[in-house]
Design a protein around this motif. Structure first.
Motif, short mmCIF file in Angstrom:
data_model
loop_
_atom_site.label_atom_id
_atom_site.label_comp_id
_atom_site.label_asym_id
_atom_site.label_seq_id
_atom_site.Cartn_x
_atom_site.Cartn_y
_atom_site.Cartn_z
N LEU A 1 -8.11 -33.30 -46.41
CA LEU A 1 -8.35 -31.87 -46.23
C LEU A 1 -9.03 -31.55 -44.91
CD1 LEU A 1 -8.33 -28.99 -47.47
CD2 LEU A 1 -10.55 -29.54 -48.50
N TYR A 2 -10.02 -32.33 -44.54
CA TYR A 2 -10.82 -32.01 -43.35
C TYR A 2 -10.03 -32.09 -42.05
CZ TYR A 2 -15.11 -32.06 -46.17
OH TYR A 2 -16.08 -31.80 -47.10
N ASN A 3 -8.84 -32.67 -42.10
CA ASN A 3 -7.99 -32.71 -40.90
C ASN A 3 -7.33 -31.37 -40.62
OD1 ASN A 3 -8.38 -35.47 -40.29
ND2 ASN A 3 -6.90 -36.06 -41.86
N TYR A 4 -7.36 -30.46 -41.61
CA TYR A 4 -6.59 -29.21 -41.49
C TYR A 4 -7.45 -27.96 -41.52
CZ TYR A 4 -2.87 -32.52 -42.63
OH TYR A 4 -2.01 -33.59 -42.63
N VAL A 5 -8.75 -28.08 -41.68
CA VAL A 5 -9.60 -26.88 -41.75
C VAL A 5 -10.75 -27.02 -40.77
CG1 VAL A 5 -9.03 -26.43 -44.17
CG2 VAL A 5 -11.03 -27.85 -43.62
N GLY A 6 -11.32 -25.86 -40.39
CA GLY A 6 -12.44 -25.85 -39.47
C GLY A 6 -13.75 -26.17 -40.16
N ASN A 7 -14.82 -26.28 -39.37
CA ASN A 7 -16.11 -26.70 -39.91
C ASN A 7 -16.67 -25.70 -40.92
OD1 ASN A 7 -16.19 -29.10 -38.54
ND2 ASN A 7 -17.38 -28.32 -36.82
N GLN A 8 -16.59 -24.40 -40.62
CA GLN A 8 -17.14 -23.42 -41.57
C GLN A 8 -16.34 -23.42 -42.87
OE1 GLN A 8 -17.47 -19.37 -40.18
NE2 GLN A 8 -18.89 -18.81 -41.84
N VAL B 1 -15.47 -24.87 -48.84
CA VAL B 1 -14.69 -25.63 -49.83
C VAL B 1 -15.59 -26.49 -50.72
CG1 VAL B 1 -13.02 -27.50 -50.12
CG2 VAL B 1 -12.56 -25.67 -48.48
N VAL B 2 -16.55 -27.17 -50.13
CA VAL B 2 -17.31 -28.22 -50.83
C VAL B 2 -18.18 -27.73 -51.98
CG1 VAL B 2 -19.14 -29.94 -50.50
CG2 VAL B 2 -17.27 -29.80 -48.88
N PRO B 3 -18.98 -26.65 -51.84
CA PRO B 3 -20.00 -26.37 -52.86
C PRO B 3 -19.49 -26.14 -54.26
CG PRO B 3 -19.75 -24.51 -51.34
CD PRO B 3 -19.01 -25.66 -50.75
N TRP B 4 -18.27 -25.64 -54.41
CA TRP B 4 -17.79 -25.28 -55.74
C TRP B 4 -17.56 -26.51 -56.62
CZ3 TRP B 4 -19.21 -20.63 -55.58
CH2 TRP B 4 -19.11 -19.92 -54.38
N PHE B 5 -17.34 -27.64 -55.99
CA PHE B 5 -17.22 -28.87 -56.78
C PHE B 5 -18.56 -29.19 -57.45
CE2 PHE B 5 -13.60 -29.29 -53.97
CZ PHE B 5 -12.63 -29.83 -54.80
N GLY B 6 -19.65 -28.90 -56.76
CA GLY B 6 -20.97 -29.13 -57.35
C GLY B 6 -21.23 -28.19 -58.50
N LYS C 1 -20.17 -38.24 -45.45
CA LYS C 1 -20.03 -39.28 -44.42
C LYS C 1 -19.05 -38.83 -43.33
CE LYS C 1 -22.56 -42.38 -46.55
NZ LYS C 1 -23.88 -42.75 -46.04
N ILE C 2 -17.90 -38.29 -43.77
CA ILE C 2 -16.89 -37.85 -42.81
C ILE C 2 -17.39 -36.64 -42.02
CG2 ILE C 2 -14.55 -36.93 -42.60
CD1 ILE C 2 -13.95 -38.39 -45.27
N PHE C 3 -18.14 -35.78 -42.71
CA PHE C 3 -18.61 -34.52 -42.13
C PHE C 3 -19.84 -34.73 -41.26
CE2 PHE C 3 -19.33 -29.83 -43.50
CZ PHE C 3 -18.78 -29.41 -42.31
N SER C 4 -20.41 -35.95 -41.28
CA SER C 4 -21.66 -36.18 -40.56
C SER C 4 -21.52 -35.88 -39.07
CB SER C 4 -22.12 -37.64 -40.76
OG SER C 4 -21.17 -38.55 -40.25
N SER C 5 -20.34 -36.18 -38.50
CA SER C 5 -20.15 -35.91 -37.08
C SER C 5 -20.24 -34.42 -36.79
CB SER C 5 -18.79 -36.46 -36.62
OG SER C 5 -17.74 -35.87 -37.36
N ALA C 6 -19.74 -33.59 -37.74
CA ALA C 6 -19.83 -32.14 -37.56
C ALA C 6 -21.29 -31.67 -37.61
CB ALA C 6 -19.00 -31.43 -38.63
N PHE C 7 -22.05 -32.24 -38.56
CA PHE C 7 -23.47 -31.90 -38.66
C PHE C 7 -24.19 -32.30 -37.36
CE2 PHE C 7 -23.04 -31.73 -43.33
CZ PHE C 7 -23.85 -30.65 -43.60
N ILE C 8 -23.97 -33.54 -36.93
CA ILE C 8 -24.69 -34.07 -35.77
C ILE C 8 -24.30 -33.30 -34.51
CG2 ILE C 8 -25.01 -36.11 -34.32
CD1 ILE C 8 -24.65 -37.79 -36.90
N ALA C 9 -23.02 -32.91 -34.42
CA ALA C 9 -22.57 -32.13 -33.26
C ALA C 9 -23.29 -30.79 -33.18
CB ALA C 9 -21.06 -31.91 -33.33
N ILE C 10 -23.72 -30.27 -34.34
CA ILE C 10 -24.42 -28.99 -34.35
C ILE C 10 -25.87 -29.15 -33.88
CG2 ILE C 10 -25.32 -27.19 -35.88
CD1 ILE C 10 -22.74 -27.54 -37.54
N PHE C 11 -26.60 -30.14 -34.44
CA PHE C 11 -28.00 -30.23 -34.04
C PHE C 11 -28.25 -31.23 -32.91
CE2 PHE C 11 -28.37 -34.03 -36.57
CZ PHE C 11 -27.85 -33.77 -37.82
#
Length: 600
Positions: free
Chosen positions: A437-444, A449-454, A301-311
């Motif tokens: 966390l997302y306030n301190y790191v870039g989009n890439q 960071v995320v996939p390893w939790f899965g 949800k938080i990252f959606s803006s980053a996704f939408i900004a890309i496409f």
């Protein structure tokens, strides 16, 4: 055999729906709303309000950029606290109301949640301040109050939907074959709440901004949009309070019976201690699974803006909302597919959770590896869009639904709310982590960071989570009665069959070694015999002392079976046994076995 049983049940349900439709075309819809939508209405209003917070933040930035964007007139800490206080309130509600539900009762928790959410949404609608920062502070604390009510909805809705007040063979069949569907169809009302919120916000903004979709928007248009959107849902909150006070009457039956059987008054502290020792590995599975899921779910949800900004570079607030609405509908498809397959023994909860985590791991790993290639000019943007929506779909058709279900059903009834609340609270810590966390790191870096939790969550699920698909929860209570009495070895039923145990319970604890279907069959015959003879005593008892014993399972078939036995003289012996339950001289094994039978 499994496929045959499933096909027969599906045919029976289609026949029932067909007959209902023939009699009244709208009756299936009415039945759906009455059984599933009403049970999930608390999650509907919660999904509506909480989903709006992220949507409104972008709108607030457009109208009050000096406060919400550049922080010239508002403290950045207080703006960030809007999210933090909301999540902290939810965590508090999950833990506190989970305990209350086991201690005082499910209905108390349900009514309390509805009242607290009503107070919170009234505050959100009317909050004001002498300055922008004062308004932000009031807005943040209003969300905290609302979050407390939301937190309580998780353990209360789950346990309420699991613990139907119905009894008898039909209720057992529904529990075994449709328990997961019953819970998920109530849970997915959260998704419908998100859809409704997005639609209401878009309509309100079009009305109050005079059709302008690009912005920037005037403070008056934004004020009217967010206040009217909260005011609309406040009406449904008021109805929810009324309904839960006057129309929910059977919510406490299962937990009350469980505590009565365990001779626990108030809170079942003994079972809580036993669960932390006997089922610590299940707590790890449900708590970490929910933590990892919420890291994905809220991070998405938080990252959606980053996704939408890309496409869609430079997308306006309204265009972003359009993408969010599309994502909501894709997620609803995932919800409904999860409800369809979660009780299928060839797939079930555990497999669904593992597959969901694995797909999300691959989606984000792919995004991390090919981030530069996918974001440069001329890149296949549709591939990035596909990853975004695929991860959203498998989050619902996977861990978001399963974690809500298994965090309740793998534990005994007397502490089910507590265990679910604890697991859900750990999940909200997973929601809080990406927020910070997302306030301190870039989009890439976010993608890395995320996939390893899965990946880790899929492994934890495989090792520690049992598959309760098709398991009668009454069997789990029979097993727990033996554990509580210190004689785990005396239970031989399906709850310790390898199919319903985790890898750790099978290969390390070896709890399946006591499984013996023939011994369990003989035990059940003895238990039914005691229940049958008790029903004969109850029929002759004019004092009403036997009224609290459930004889629903003494069906005509059961009665005919035991009538063929020589029952003369047994009623008197059975009365002696019942009286012996209250003496200290009776052998402990017989006492606990007979008592468990009489109170199940």
């Amino acid at each position: 055999w499994i496929n045959k049983q499933g096909s027969a049940e599906a045919a029976r349900e289609f026949a029932v729906v067909g007959a209902m439709t023939k009699k009244d075309p709208l009756s299936p819809v009415t039945a759906y709303m009455g059984r599933y939508a009403v049970n999930g209405m608390g999650l509907f209003v919660e999904g509506y309000v909480l989903f709006s917070i992220g949507n409104l933040s972008a709108l607030f930035q457009s109208a009050w950029g000096s406060c919400w964007k550049t922080y010239k007139v508002c403290s950045k800490t207080w703006v960030a606290s809007v999210t933090y206080l909301e999540i902290i309130g939810i965590i508090f509600g999950q833990v506190a109301v989970g305990i209350e539900g086991d201690w005082i009762g499910r209905k108390f928790g349900l009514v309390q949640d509805a009242v607290v959410m009503l107070i919170g949404v009234i505050l959100l609608t009317s909050v004001w301040g002498t300055s922008l920062e004062g308004w932000v502070i009031g807005y943040a604390w209003s969300l905290f109050i609302y979050g407390v009510g939301v937190g309580g909805e998780y353990p209360m809705t789950s346990t309420r939907t699991l613990e139907t007040g119905h009894v008898g063979a039909a209720a057992v069949r529904d529990d075994r074959l449709h328990r997961g569907r019953n819970v998920v169809l109530a849970f997915l009302m959260q998704g419908w709440g998100q859809v409704m919120n997005q639609v209401v916000l878009m309509i309100c903004l079009l009305i109050f901004a005079s059709g302008d979709q690009k912005g920037p928007f005037t403070p008056l248009a934004v004020q009217l949009t967010f206040r009217v959107s909260f005011g609309v849902i406040a009406i449904l909150h008021l109805w929810l309070v009324y309904y839960r006070i006057y129309h929910i009457n059977d919510a406490d039956k299962v937990v009350t019976d469980a505590k009565k059987k365990a001779k626990a008054t108030g809170y079942d502290v003994q079972s809580l201690h036993l669960v932390m020792g006997h089922y610590w590995h299940r707590l790890v599975a449900t708590a970490f699974g929910w933590f990892a899921n919420d890291f994905f779910f809220y991070g998405n949800k938080i990252f959606s803006s980053a996704f939408i900004a890309i496409f869609h570079p430079g997308a306006s607030v309204f265009v972003t909302w359009e993408y969010n609405l599309l994502a909501c509908f894709i997620q609803l498809i995932g919800y409904y597919l999860a409800a369809f397959l979660i009780d299928q023994k060839w797939y079930g909860r555990k497999m669904m959770q593992q597959v969901g985590f694995a797909v999300e791991f691959l989606c984000y790993l792919f995004g991390a590896i090919f981030y530069k290639e996918l974001t440069k000019p001329g890149a296949p943007i549709k591939a990035f869009m596909f990853l975004y929506f695929l991860s959203a779909f498998f989050n619902q058709f996977g861990p978001n639904c399963t974690t809500f279900l298994v965090a309740a059903e793998v534990y005994p009834a007397s502490i089910r709310g507590t265990a679910h609340g604890f697991s859900a609270a750990c999940g909200k810590l997973g929601a809080l982590a990406p927020t910070v966390l997302y306030n301190y790191v870039g989009n890439q870096t976010k993608f890395w960071v995320v996939p390893w939790f899965g990946l880790v969550a899929a492994a934890v699920t495989y090792v520690f989570l049992p598959d309760t698909t098709g398991l009668d929860l009454r069997e789990q209570e029979r097993y727990w009665a033996c554990v509580r009495a210190g004689r785990e070895q005396d239970y031989h039923g399906i709850a310790v069959h390898p199919r319903h145990l985790s890898w750790y319970e099978i290969h390390v604890l070896k709890r399946n070694k006591y499984y013996d279907p023939e011994a369990d069959r003989l035990q059940k015959i003895d238990e039914l015999r005691v229940l049958y003879e008790s029903s004969l005593i109850a029929a002759q008892d004019e004092t009403g002392a036997s009224d609290d014993i459930d004889h629903a399972f003494v069906s005509p078939e059961v009665a005919r079976y035991f009538e063929s036995e020589n029952v003369s003289g047994r009623i008197h012996k059975q009365s002696d046994k019942e009286r012996a339950l209250h003496t200290e001289q009776e052998e402990k094994h017989m006492r606990s076995n007979l008592e468990a039978t009489m109170r199940i």
